[in-house]
Design a protein around this motif. Structure first.
Motif, mmCIF file in Angstrom:
data_model
loop_
_atom_site.group_PDB
_atom_site.id
_atom_site.type_symbol
_atom_site.label_atom_id
_atom_site.label_comp_id
_atom_site.label_asym_id
_atom_site.label_seq_id
_atom_site.Cartn_x
_atom_site.Cartn_y
_atom_site.Cartn_z
ATOM 1 N N SER A 25 -26.243 73.739 137.429
ATOM 2 C CA SER A 25 -25.208 72.737 137.737
ATOM 3 C C SER A 25 -25.318 71.533 136.807
ATOM 4 O O SER A 25 -24.300 71.016 136.325
ATOM 5 C CB SER A 25 -25.324 72.284 139.196
ATOM 6 O OG SER A 25 -25.074 73.359 140.061
ATOM 7 N N TYR A 26 -26.543 71.095 136.553
ATOM 8 C CA TYR A 26 -26.759 69.957 135.661
ATOM 9 C C TYR A 26 -26.264 70.276 134.253
ATOM 10 O O TYR A 26 -25.573 69.472 133.619
ATOM 11 C CB TYR A 26 -28.249 69.591 135.643
ATOM 12 C CG TYR A 26 -28.534 68.312 134.907
ATOM 13 C CD1 TYR A 26 -28.494 67.087 135.565
ATOM 14 C CD2 TYR A 26 -28.849 68.314 133.549
ATOM 15 C CE1 TYR A 26 -28.754 65.899 134.895
ATOM 16 C CE2 TYR A 26 -29.113 67.139 132.867
ATOM 17 C CZ TYR A 26 -29.063 65.932 133.544
ATOM 18 O OH TYR A 26 -29.312 64.766 132.879
ATOM 19 N N HIS A 27 -26.624 71.456 133.763
ATOM 20 C CA HIS A 27 -26.184 71.841 132.419
ATOM 21 C C HIS A 27 -24.660 72.006 132.360
ATOM 22 O O HIS A 27 -24.041 71.630 131.356
ATOM 23 C CB HIS A 27 -26.866 73.126 131.962
ATOM 24 C CG HIS A 27 -28.154 72.897 131.249
ATOM 25 N ND1 HIS A 27 -28.264 72.128 130.109
ATOM 26 C CD2 HIS A 27 -29.407 73.345 131.507
ATOM 27 C CE1 HIS A 27 -29.516 72.103 129.700
ATOM 28 N NE2 HIS A 27 -30.237 72.832 130.531
ATOM 29 N N LYS A 52 -29.612 68.621 120.097
ATOM 30 C CA LYS A 52 -30.664 67.711 120.567
ATOM 31 C C LYS A 52 -30.325 67.191 121.969
ATOM 32 O O LYS A 52 -31.192 67.107 122.838
ATOM 33 C CB LYS A 52 -30.820 66.542 119.602
ATOM 34 C CG LYS A 52 -31.953 65.605 120.012
ATOM 35 C CD LYS A 52 -31.951 64.258 119.351
ATOM 36 C CE LYS A 52 -32.161 64.088 117.951
ATOM 37 N NZ LYS A 52 -32.273 62.762 117.412
ATOM 38 N N GLU A 53 -29.064 66.850 122.198
ATOM 39 C CA GLU A 53 -28.639 66.368 123.516
ATOM 40 C C GLU A 53 -28.776 67.466 124.575
ATOM 41 O O GLU A 53 -29.186 67.197 125.705
ATOM 42 C CB GLU A 53 -27.198 65.853 123.468
ATOM 43 C CG GLU A 53 -27.054 64.525 122.774
ATOM 44 C CD GLU A 53 -27.933 63.440 123.396
ATOM 45 O OE1 GLU A 53 -27.903 63.257 124.627
ATOM 46 O OE2 GLU A 53 -28.670 62.782 122.631
ATOM 47 N N ARG A 82 -32.333 67.678 125.404
ATOM 48 C CA ARG A 82 -32.698 66.523 126.248
ATOM 49 C C ARG A 82 -32.282 66.773 127.691
ATOM 50 O O ARG A 82 -33.021 66.449 128.619
ATOM 51 C CB ARG A 82 -32.036 65.246 125.728
ATOM 52 C CG ARG A 82 -32.759 64.619 124.598
ATOM 53 C CD ARG A 82 -32.190 63.243 124.287
ATOM 54 N NE ARG A 82 -32.843 62.723 123.102
ATOM 55 C CZ ARG A 82 -32.265 61.956 122.203
ATOM 56 N NH1 ARG A 82 -31.012 61.588 122.346
ATOM 57 N NH2 ARG A 82 -32.929 61.542 121.157
ATOM 58 N N ASN A 83 -31.101 67.323 127.861
ATOM 59 C CA ASN A 83 -30.645 67.652 129.210
ATOM 60 C C ASN A 83 -31.593 68.648 129.870
ATOM 61 O O ASN A 83 -31.925 68.520 131.048
ATOM 62 C CB ASN A 83 -29.223 68.215 129.185
ATOM 63 C CG ASN A 83 -28.193 67.175 128.815
ATOM 64 O OD1 ASN A 83 -28.422 65.965 128.956
ATOM 65 N ND2 ASN A 83 -27.057 67.613 128.326
ATOM 66 N N ASP A 84 -32.034 69.635 129.096
ATOM 67 C CA ASP A 84 -32.961 70.619 129.650
ATOM 68 C C ASP A 84 -34.287 69.961 130.022
ATOM 69 O O ASP A 84 -34.889 70.300 131.048
ATOM 70 C CB ASP A 84 -33.175 71.761 128.659
ATOM 71 C CG ASP A 84 -33.617 73.043 129.343
ATOM 72 O OD1 ASP A 84 -32.964 73.444 130.339
ATOM 73 O OD2 ASP A 84 -34.615 73.636 128.910
#
Length: 173
Positions: free
Chosen positions: A100-102, A79-80, A83-85
C-alpha cells in the motif's frame, strides 16, 4: 527469503526447475526475482516473476558519463523508490502495508518514469541503438516493465535480488 547457490553448467532456470520439482504442487507460486535473462525461466513451473531493479539501474549508471542529465533523472527516481522501501523496512511494515505504501508513494514515480522512458524512444529524443537507448529498452521491452514493478502489485515482492547477489559474492570469494 531463501538464497540458493548452485555450481555447474546449468542455467539459473534449470536449477530453479530442479528445486520447484520438489515443491508441493498445491502451494502458491513463489516470487522469483532475477535479472531479465531468458535462461532464468524454470520452464513448466509457475512462478511470479520479478526483475531486479538494481540490474536495470546499473544499465543507466554504466552510460551516465555519456548521458548525464538523462541518466540522472532515472537514477533520482529510482533513489526515491529505494528510499520509500527503506521507510517500509524501518517501520517494519507487513507485506500488505508495504504494498500500500509503495502504491501510494512509489506508484506515481514509476508511472511517470515509464512515460518518460517510452517517450525518449517514441519521440526520438534518444537513439534506440545508443547506450541510453539500450538501457531504456532493457527496462521497457515486452513484459519487463511489469516485472520491474512487481513490488507495486504483489505483497512481499522485492525491488531487487541484491540479497542473492551478496550471498553469491561470498561464495565466489
Amino acid at each position: 527469503q531463501i538464497a540458493l547457490f548452485f555450481t555447474g553448467r546449468k542455467h539459473a532456470g534449470e536449477n530453479l526447475a530442479s528445486v520447484l520439482a520438489r515443491r508441493a504442487a498445491e502451494r502458491e507460486a513463489p516470487i522469483q526475482m532475477s535479472d531479465a535473462l531468458s535462461h532464468n525461466s524454470p520452464g513448466e513451473f509457475r512462478t511470479i516473476v520479478g526483475n531486479c531493479m538494481a540490474h536495470a539501474r546499473r544499465k543507466f549508471v554504466e552510460v551516465a558519463p555519456h548521458f548525464p542529465s538523462e541518466t540522472r533523472h532515472v537514477i533520482d527516481v529510482l533513489k526515491e523508490v529505494y528510499r520509500n522501501d527503506a521507510v517500509t523496512k524501518a517501520q517494519k511494515m507487513t507485506d500488505q502495508q508495504r504494498l500500500s505504501y509503495h502504491i501510494e508513494h512509489s506508484g506515481p514515480l514509476m508511472n511517470d518514469l515509464e512515460t518518460w522512458l517510452r517517450a525518449q524512444i517514441t519521440e526520438r529524443k534518444v537513439e534506440p541503438n545508443s547506450g541510453l537507448g539500450a538501457a531504456i529498452t532493457y527496462m521497457t521491452k515486452d513484459e519487463r516493465w511489469a516485472r520491474f514493478t512487481l513490488f507495486l502489485r504483489v505483497p512481499g515482492a522485492p525491488l531487487d535480488n541484491t540479497l542473492c547477489e551478496r550471498a553469491l559474492k561470498k561464495a565466489i570469494l
